[in-house]
Each structure stands twice: as structure tokens, then as C-alpha cells.
Design an enzyme around this catalytic site. Structure first.
Site, short mmCIF file in Angstrom:
data_model
loop_
_atom_site.label_atom_id
_atom_site.label_comp_id
_atom_site.label_asym_id
_atom_site.label_seq_id
_atom_site.Cartn_x
_atom_site.Cartn_y
_atom_site.Cartn_z
N ALA A 152 0.85 -1.20 0.00
CA ALA A 152 0.00 0.00 0.00
C ALA A 152 0.88 1.25 0.00
O ALA A 152 1.90 1.28 0.72
CB ALA A 152 -0.88 0.00 1.25
N TYR A 153 0.52 2.20 -0.80
CA TYR A 153 1.17 3.54 -0.93
C TYR A 153 2.46 3.52 -1.75
O TYR A 153 3.04 4.55 -2.00
CB TYR A 153 1.45 4.17 0.45
N TRP A 154 2.95 2.35 -2.14
CA TRP A 154 4.21 2.27 -2.90
C TRP A 154 3.93 2.00 -4.38
O TRP A 154 4.78 1.50 -5.11
CB TRP A 154 5.10 1.16 -2.33
#
Ligand code: NAP
Length: 234
Positions: A152-154
């Protein structure tokens, strides 16, 4: 005796600091003339000093990997100046903003794709003719585990590293019958500016320094390296 790179020309991207700077020093120590690229002149000069202190030789080629014309000129410039290229290490990358996929801004996406993916293609295009002419052309592309393990978020860096890996492994297959060897290198956790930006709460003292991973990458640049299309992890 360790094999050396005397008489060889090695191009290292992202050589102004971090892993790229350490790899440049290691290649210089092994006898290569190292061509250092990045945007920050001061950082390149510091790496130049470090290469010379290690007994090597370096040249500076400041450029922005988002500028297509500057990358396309690399091959012709190296040919004009040195008449050859033996080693390409594409290490430069940007993290981008770690954020939900639905929040990725257009400018940030363009920047991350430009440096991490499009520059890889342009480096392949401009360097391949010289690498093919070299007695033992070697190319190493630095990647990250997030390419194969989404987080998540990468999404931005993960997507670009995954696509870069695919492109590089396809290229390796195309060169299988030539003397050129093309591999991926995943350094693991390394104490750099990018690492601090990604993990601001982490104690840097617990993270290995760039000089500890550089020798493993440099091995992939030696004429004796037989692997092609491998992913080498620290
Ligand atoms: P870093 O310290 O942030 O260094 C990044 C390098 O890329 C700098 O030399 C920077 O130079 C250059 N660069 C960035 N944007 C550029 C642009 N537009 N044009 C030209 N050069 C540019 O990062 P690092 O940790 O050493 O990362 C090196 C590689 O290791 C990357 O591919 C990264 O994904 C990978 N990696 C690192 C870790 C880690 O824990 N550190 C883990 C896995 C993978 P300028 O700013 O001077 O242009």
C-alpha cells in the site's frame, strides 16, 4: 586474484550519492574509468574525489534523466570521448510520494515514470551499440523488492520498478547469444537519502551503508560474470 576492469569504461547513473556513489568507487578501485552521472554537480565532484582516493579515475557527465535528448546523447558522447563502453550501471531512481494510488498526482507520476522507467529504455537504446562492441559488455539495473511484493502507498515506485525489471529481462534474452550480460540487482535495505525518506522513523545506524553492497554489484560488471537475466539480491 580478483579480476579487474583495467582499460574499461563504466557508466554509473545516480552517482552523486548513496549506492551509485559507492558503486562508482568500487568500479574505480577495480581499475575502470568511471563516468559519473546525476544532476548534482557538487555530489558528482565528491564522488570523483572518492574514486580518485580509491586509486581510480572518473569523468563527470551531469545530466537529468528526465531529459530525453540528454540521455540519447550518452552513447555518441561516450563513443566520441572514449571510443567504447564496457559497463552500464543504471542505479538512479526516485521514490516519489508514498500515497494511495488514487491520490498520485500527475506531476509525481510523470517524474517517477521518467526516471525509473523511461530513462531505462533510453539508456538501453543509447548504450546497446557500444556494449555489443565491447569484448565483455555488462549492464546492471538496480531494482527494489517492491517490484515483486506490492505494498500500500508504494504503487508508483513499485509499478515502475516492475516494468523496468520486465524490460531489462526481455533485453537480456535478446542479448543471450552475444557476449553482453544483463542483470538486475536488488540491494536490500541501504542507508541512503531515499531510505530515510521512505522510513523516516528508522534508526539509520541499524541500516547497512552503501559501501557494504557495492562489491556485490561490481561483481556483475566483471568480464567473468556469466549470468544473464538474473536477479541478484543482497
Ligand atoms: P538516493 O540516495 O536517493 O540516490 C538516488 C540517485 O539518483 C542520486 O544520485 C540522484 O542524483 C539520482 N537521480 C534522481 N533523480 C535523477 C534525475 N532526474 N536525473 C539524474 N539522476 C537522478 O537513492 P539510493 O538509495 O542510493 O538508491 C539507488 C538505487 O537503489 C535506486 O534504484 C533505488 O530504487 C535502489 N534501492 C535502494 C534501497 C535503499 O534501501 N536505499 C532499497 C532497494 C532499492 P541527483 O539528485 O544528483 O540527480
Amino acid at each position: 586474484m580478483t579480476e579487474r576492469l583495467e582499460g574499461c569504461i563504466a557508466l554509473v547513473t545516480g552517482a552523486s550519492r548513496g549506492i551509485g556513489a559507492a558503486v562508482a568507487v568500487e568500479l574505480g578501485r577495480l581499475g575502470a574509468q568511471v563516468v559519473l552521472t546525476a544532476r548534482t554537480q557538487g555530489g558528482l565532484e565528491e564522488t570523483d574525489d572518492a574514486v580518485r582516493a580509491a586509486g581510480g579515475q572518473a569523468s563527470l557527465l551531469p545530466l537529468d534523466l528526465r531529459e530525453a535528448d540528454q540521455i540519447d546523447a550518452i552513447g555518441p558522447t561516450l563513443f566520441q570521448r572514449f571510443g567504447r563502453l564496457d559497463v552500464l550501471v543504471h542505479n538512479a531512481a526516485v521514490l516519489g510520494k508514498l500515497t494511495p494510488a488514487s491520490h498520485i498526482m500527475n506531476d509525481d507520476w510523470t517524474n517517477v515514470v521518467g526516471v525509473n522507467l523511461t530513462a531505462s529504455l533510453r539508456l538501453i537504446r543509447t548504450c546497446e551499440p557500444l556494449l555489443r562492441r565491447a569484448p565483455a559488455g555488462r549492464a546492471v539495473f538496480v531494482t527494489d523488492a517492491v517490484a515483486r511484493q506490492p505494498h500500500a502507498y508504494w504503487g508508483a515506485i513499485g509499478a515502475t520498478k516492475a516494468a523496468m525489471e520486465h524490460l531489462v529481462l526481455s533485453w537480456a534474452q535478446e542479448l543471450e547469444t552475444t557476449p553482453v550480460r544483463v542483470n538486475l540487482f536488488d540491494p536490500g535495505r541501504v542507508r541512503t537519502r531515499m531510505r530515510s525518506a521512505a522510513f523516516p522513523g528508522e534508526d539509520p545506524a541499524t541500516v547497512p551503508t552503501p559501501d557494504t553492497v557495492a562489491p556485490a554489484l561490481a561483481l556483475l560488471c566483471l568480464p567473468a560474470e556469466g549470468r544473464n537475466g538474473a536477479l541478484v539480491k543482497v
